[in-house]
Design an enzyme around this catalytic site. Structure first.
Site, mmCIF file in Angstrom:
data_model
loop_
_atom_site.group_PDB
_atom_site.id
_atom_site.type_symbol
_atom_site.label_atom_id
_atom_site.label_comp_id
_atom_site.label_asym_id
_atom_site.label_seq_id
_atom_site.Cartn_x
_atom_site.Cartn_y
_atom_site.Cartn_z
ATOM 1 N N ASN A 1 17.324 36.859 -53.178
ATOM 2 C CA ASN A 1 16.194 36.177 -52.553
ATOM 3 C C ASN A 1 15.660 35.217 -53.599
ATOM 4 O OD1 ASN A 1 16.642 37.995 -50.513
ATOM 5 N ND2 ASN A 1 14.663 39.029 -50.688
ATOM 6 N N GLU B 1 17.583 35.412 -48.764
ATOM 7 C CA GLU B 1 16.330 34.723 -48.426
ATOM 8 C C GLU B 1 16.181 33.496 -49.301
ATOM 9 O OE1 GLU B 1 12.549 36.854 -48.516
ATOM 10 O OE2 GLU B 1 13.495 38.609 -47.615
ATOM 11 N N TYR C 1 13.359 31.764 -54.373
ATOM 12 C CA TYR C 1 12.361 30.840 -53.847
ATOM 13 C C TYR C 1 11.938 29.747 -54.817
ATOM 14 C CZ TYR C 1 11.550 33.778 -49.730
ATOM 15 O OH TYR C 1 11.704 34.470 -48.553
ATOM 16 N N SER D 1 8.899 43.894 -55.366
ATOM 17 C CA SER D 1 7.708 43.780 -54.513
ATOM 18 C C SER D 1 7.227 45.164 -54.118
ATOM 19 C CB SER D 1 8.008 42.991 -53.234
ATOM 20 O OG SER D 1 8.502 41.716 -53.543
ATOM 21 N N ARG E 1 19.622 38.138 -40.139
ATOM 22 C CA ARG E 1 19.159 39.256 -40.962
ATOM 23 C C ARG E 1 17.800 39.715 -40.448
ATOM 24 N NH1 ARG E 1 16.216 39.318 -46.668
ATOM 25 N NH2 ARG E 1 16.173 41.569 -46.911
ATOM 26 N N GLN F 1 13.823 43.662 -52.066
ATOM 27 C CA GLN F 1 12.957 43.382 -53.215
ATOM 28 C C GLN F 1 12.242 44.592 -53.807
ATOM 29 O OE1 GLN F 1 11.978 38.752 -51.971
ATOM 30 N NE2 GLN F 1 10.307 40.068 -52.521
HETATM 31 C C1 PNW Z 1 9.665 37.601 -49.769
HETATM 32 N N1 PNW Z 1 7.433 35.303 -55.345
HETATM 33 O O1 PNW Z 1 8.610 37.892 -50.612
HETATM 34 C C2 PNW Z 1 9.719 38.720 -48.755
HETATM 35 O O2 PNW Z 1 10.963 39.373 -48.761
HETATM 36 C C3 PNW Z 1 9.388 38.280 -47.358
HETATM 37 O O3 PNW Z 1 9.024 39.392 -46.586
HETATM 38 C C4 PNW Z 1 8.298 37.254 -47.417
HETATM 39 O O4 PNW Z 1 7.780 36.941 -46.156
HETATM 40 C C5 PNW Z 1 8.897 36.022 -48.077
HETATM 41 O O5 PNW Z 1 9.532 36.323 -49.290
HETATM 42 C C6 PNW Z 1 7.874 34.924 -48.316
HETATM 43 O O6 PNW Z 1 6.862 35.371 -49.181
HETATM 44 C C7 PNW Z 1 8.380 37.181 -51.750
HETATM 45 O O7 PNW Z 1 6.284 35.453 -55.809
HETATM 46 C C8 PNW Z 1 7.121 37.266 -52.279
HETATM 47 O O8 PNW Z 1 8.286 34.627 -55.916
HETATM 48 C C9 PNW Z 1 6.816 36.662 -53.477
HETATM 49 C C10 PNW Z 1 7.782 35.947 -54.142
HETATM 50 C C11 PNW Z 1 9.050 35.834 -53.622
HETATM 51 C C12 PNW Z 1 9.351 36.462 -52.419
#
Ligand code: PNW
Length: 488
Positions: free
Chosen positions: A317, A385, A319, A178, A85, A175
């Site tokens: 995505n 992601e 995390y 974001s 991706r 996102q």
């Molecule tokens: C994503 N959170 O951003 C983005 O899609 C990527 O470009 C970035 O490099 C990656 O995750 C790591 O940060 C996020 O606060 C930013 O949970 C913040 C969050 C999650 C994803």
């Protein structure tokens, strides 16, 4: 039923389950002004405010993937992934932002990358927009301008025309929260408009409509010919109430409506439209604050129709997970934070990463899946992601642990009916982590940014991921030391 976390059954990923890795254009390409690329909002933001970057390193050169794409594909082959991706830089192929002028050198770059992938049987998964709007379009209001919907549709048309015959997986947007809440509400993300409670909502409406227009365009003009799928990637972190006090449980429901429902309901709910509770809440607050109508713009019945069902899969995505508590203090208003009215936290016993917002909570991926299944009736999901940040260094045991624990959670989610087609690790390699620069490393491969060649080296996690893709199980007695693989 819900499974325990301690049973010993060995679960396996289906043979057709797709494993991949992800990057995005601004974060890896570099070559910011090479071969007629136009300026975008991240170029402008970090050039004008170098002081905001944690270690001062912006995306001017980054991993220099513009010149190193063959090495990137070599790493993908080493990993044995099914898909890659990456995103297309809008201003690289349309330097004016508009489709009047196509930059052939930009087209050539993506053509070469895609051909190299296909040569080695790696499926390209292409994101159309990963935060890097052409600056000239920002000067016209960017995503706060309703015309942005057309600008994006024009851009998407060029991309589908040029690459449609080679690409089977498309992601329109990465996102929207974001893009809008951070970029238009906040000031730490380009274009740093900082008008929360107003600009963020305008942006969300336009970004979602732009997505839907691109989806419909593909359906009508390309789907029969090329048979690809088009989805959107949403930030889907899980949220749980900090305790079972009624006010906190209710605040958690509200938070989910604002962080998940606001983006998902227009596309995946039966009724379409933004969640009723979100509309009610923002309207009520807006009127109290003296606005004539809601700060959250309405969707017309045509717009609701356009958006409903406008995705072949949900790009998730994921995390981390947060605990939610009703806010005790009054928050600055108007703002989306004040509209929601919660405080977020993470328990101190969850493992920390190199990013302040990211702790390990694998059960959250499982619970998120159950939530999505229940509320949206088992949509097709692609994890687009998931990742972990560390400092420099090849022995990234914390990333390996996080990966392994989340894979176990994912296997449980699949066993309980979640329709997950594939998984994409963020990221193939260290890259420019927005304003964190290169102080937070998300890569399976380490990048030496000091070197002229931006040398890449496999971390322990790269080898573990490779092995997992081959075996399709999370090995029972797994430990970095007894895996019989080593890093050099
Ligand atoms: C994503 N959170 O951003 C983005 O899609 C990527 O470009 C970035 O490099 C990656 O995750 C790591 O940060 C996020 O606060 C930013 O949970 C913040 C969050 C999650 C994803």
């Amino acid at each position: 039923g819900i499974h325990g976390w301690s049973d010993t059954k060995v679960r396996r990923f289906r043979d057709d389950f797709l494993f991949g890795v992800a990057t995005s254009a601004y974060q890896v390409e570099g070559a910011w002004d090479v071969d007629d690329k136009g300026e975008n909002i991240w170029d402008r933001f970090l050039h004008e405010h170098p002081g905001v970057i944690a270690d001062g390193r912006n995306g001017d050169v980054a991993c220099d993937s513009y010149h190193n794409y063959q090495r990137d594909v070599e790493m993908l082959r080493e990993l044995g992934v099914d898909h890659y991706r990456f995103s297309i830089s809008w201003s690289r192929i349309l330097p004016t932002g508009f489709s009047n002028e196509i930059n052939e050198k930009g087209i050539e770059y993506y053509d070469s990358l895609i051909d190299e992938l296909i040569k080695y049987n790696i499926e390209p998964m292409v994101t159309l927009f990963h935060f890097d709007l052409p600056q000239i379009l920002q000067d016209l209001g960017g995503w706060a301008n309703p015309l942005s919907v057309e600008w994006f549709e024009d851009y998407a048309k060029i991309v589908f025309e040029k690459f449609g015959h080679k690409v089977k997986y498309w992601i329109t947007m990465n996102q929207p929260n974001s893009i809008c809440v951070d970029g238009y509400g906040g000031i730490e993300f380009a274009p740093a408009v900082g008008f929360s409670g107003v600009a963020d909502y305008l942006c969300i409406k336009n970004v979602l409509l732009a997505h839907a227009k691109a989806y419909r365009l593909y359906q009508t003009e390309y789907k029969t010919k090329y048979k690809g799928s088009v989805g959107i990637s949403l930030s889907l972190n899980w949220a749980d109430s900090v305790d079972n006090k009624t006010e906190n449980v209710e605040s958690t429901d509200l938070f989910r409506e604002f962080s998940i429902g606001l983006y998902m309901n227009p596309i995946w709910s039966k009724e379409g439209d933004f969640p009723a509770v979100v509309k009610k809440r923002v309207l009520q607050k807006s009127i109290e604050q003296g606005y004539r109508k809601s700060r959250l713009p309405e969707l017309s019945s045509e717009e609701i129709k356009l958006l409903k069902g406008s995705a072949d899969f949900l790009g998730a995505n994921h995390y981390t997970t947060y605990f939610v508590k009703k806010a005790e203090k009054r928050l600055p208003s108007p703002s989306i934070d004040d509209d929601i009215g919660v405080e977020l936290s993470q328990p101190s016993d969850w493992k920390t990463s190199q990013s302040s917002w990211l702790r390990s909570a694998p059960y959250g991926l499982y619970k998120m899946s159950l939530h999505i299944n229940k509320v949206y009736d088992y949509p097709a999901v692609f994890i687009t992601e998931h990742g972990w940040s560390t400092t420099k260094g090849l022995k990234d045991s914390s990333r390996v642990k996080n990966l392994r624990n989340y894979f176990n959670a994912l296997l449980l989610a699949i066993e309980d009916g979640t329709d997950v087609k594939g998984y994409t690790a963020w990221s193939l390699m260290d890259n420019v982590e927005w304003i964190a620069g290169t102080s937070e490393r998300f890569g399976l491969y380490e990048v030496n940014f000091e070197s002229k060649e931006k040398t890449r080296k496999a971390r322990l996690s790269a080898l573990v991921y490779k092995r997992l893709i081959e075996q399709r199980i999370v090995e029972e007695d797994w430990k970095p030391d007894n895996m019989n693989i080593s890093i050099t």
